[in-house]
Each structure stands twice: as C-alpha cells, then as structure tokens.
Design an enzyme around this catalytic site. Structure first.
Site: not given
Ligand SMILES: [Zn+2]
Length: 209
Positions: A18, A48, A52, A54, A58, A160, A172
């Site tokens: 990311w 992440h 993984h 979440d 988070h 989220h 994800e």
């Molecule tokens: Zn994540």
C-alpha cells in the site's frame, strides 16, 4: 486427495505494498557462506504486508486486537464469489448473489490481473458502503478480497469502519487466480499477536467433498 489453494502471495521485498506502507525486508544476520554454523534471517514488515487480517483496533483505539479475534471466525466454511467486469461491488449485486447461510465470504474480482503489474494500482475493485451494510445485515463474519483493501483507494466511504465496528474480520491481499467460484474450507491463521491493528496470515482454501 483434496485440492488446496494457497491464497497468500510470497512475502518479499518487491511485493506490492500500500502506498505509504513499507515493504517487507528479509536480512540474513548469520550466514553459513560466511562461516556461521547456520543461516538466520530477520524479517521486518508491517502487519498489513502480504495476506493479513484487519482487526477493529486498526480503526478504533478501543477495538479488539488481531490476537483477540476468535479462531472460530477464521476457520470454517467459506463461499468464493466471482464478480468480473465491475469496479464497485454494490448492495444490489450482492442481493442478487446466493448468500443464504453464508458467514464467510471471499470476493474474487478482476483484481487478479493487477497482480501481474509490478506496482500498486489504485484502480482496483472494492465494495461500497451499501454493500458493506448489506453484508453485516445478513450476518457475514469474515470478508476477504483479492487486493490490498476492501474499500476504495480514497477510503472516504467508511467501509472499513462499518465492517470492523460490526465485528466483521477483514481479510486482504489474497490471490485468487484459478480458484473456481464455490464453497471451500477456509484456514486463515494469523500470527499470534496481541492487541494490534492486524496480523499477517497464511490463507488457504481446501476443496470440499
Ligand atoms: Zn489491512
């Protein structure tokens, strides 16, 4: 023998991350080649990188951490649904899908083609807030997707936050190329960490009888 699908990309320094997240680093601390009696490496990564989960923590300071998520949610029956040719998965699309009795759902999308690119692509397929609300209404406990986020790149939709506030585990960075639509047994086993925002996990699907 039952077929096993490995949904986890290899953790490596040049894997897609990311934007703003660091990439994994693997450093050889002791090397047989240089006289050590064994090889010993150190892995540095964010929680992440790679496939993984979440955790609510988070997005919510008081939310539970990755290590507090029950294994009962992370292991069990899962349905893989394919959504080709769409960028935004909406409530309407999910209403037309057969999700009766489903508590774990993995979305296979055109994102699988993005894994062939060397860099992160922000034009990935995601779910919108209406779809997220629908999934919590019908009792989904775990939602997986085949790119780095379930939510659009800007993340202004609150997907989220909605899912995590309702106790849905978000899974994800999955790779689903070659996985047919259908029902499987899911094994998502995150590293045993405590009250942290997420946890890397090896994720596999096992074909059912
Ligand atoms: Zn994540």
């Amino acid at each position: 023998m039952k077929k096993i699908y490995d949904l986890s990309p290899e953790i490596r320094p040049d894997m897609i991350s990311w934007p703003g997240d660091s990439c994994p680093e693997i450093t050889l601390l002791h090397s047989i080649k240089y006289g050590s009696h064994s090889n010993l490496s150190r892995l540095t990564m964010t929680l992440h990188n790679g496939s993984h989960i979440d955790a609510p923590h988070h997005f919510f300071e008081e939310g539970i951490g990755a290590g507090e998520i029950p294994l009962e949610i992370l292991v069990g029956d899962v349905r893989v649904l394919r959504f080709g040719g769409v960028k935004t998965i909406t409530r309407k699309m999910l209403e037309h899908a057969d999700l009766k009795g489903v508590t774990r759902l993995i979305l296979a999308t055109d994102n699988e083609s993005l894994w062939k690119k060397p860099d992160f692509d922000e034009n990935y397929t995601y779910i919108d807030i209406g779809a997220a609300q629908y999934l919590t209404e019908i009792g989904i406990r775990l939602l997986g997707i085949d790119y780095l986020s379930v939510e659009d790149f800007q993340g202004l939709d609150g997907v989220h936050k909605h899912l995590l506030s309702q106790g849905v585990v978000i899974l994800e960075t999955l790779q689903l190329a070659g996985v047919p639509e259908g029902d499987y047994e899911l094994y998502c086993l995150p590293l045993k960490l405590g009250k942290v925002d997420g946890a890397p996990a090896r994720v596999i699907l096992i074909e059912r009888d």
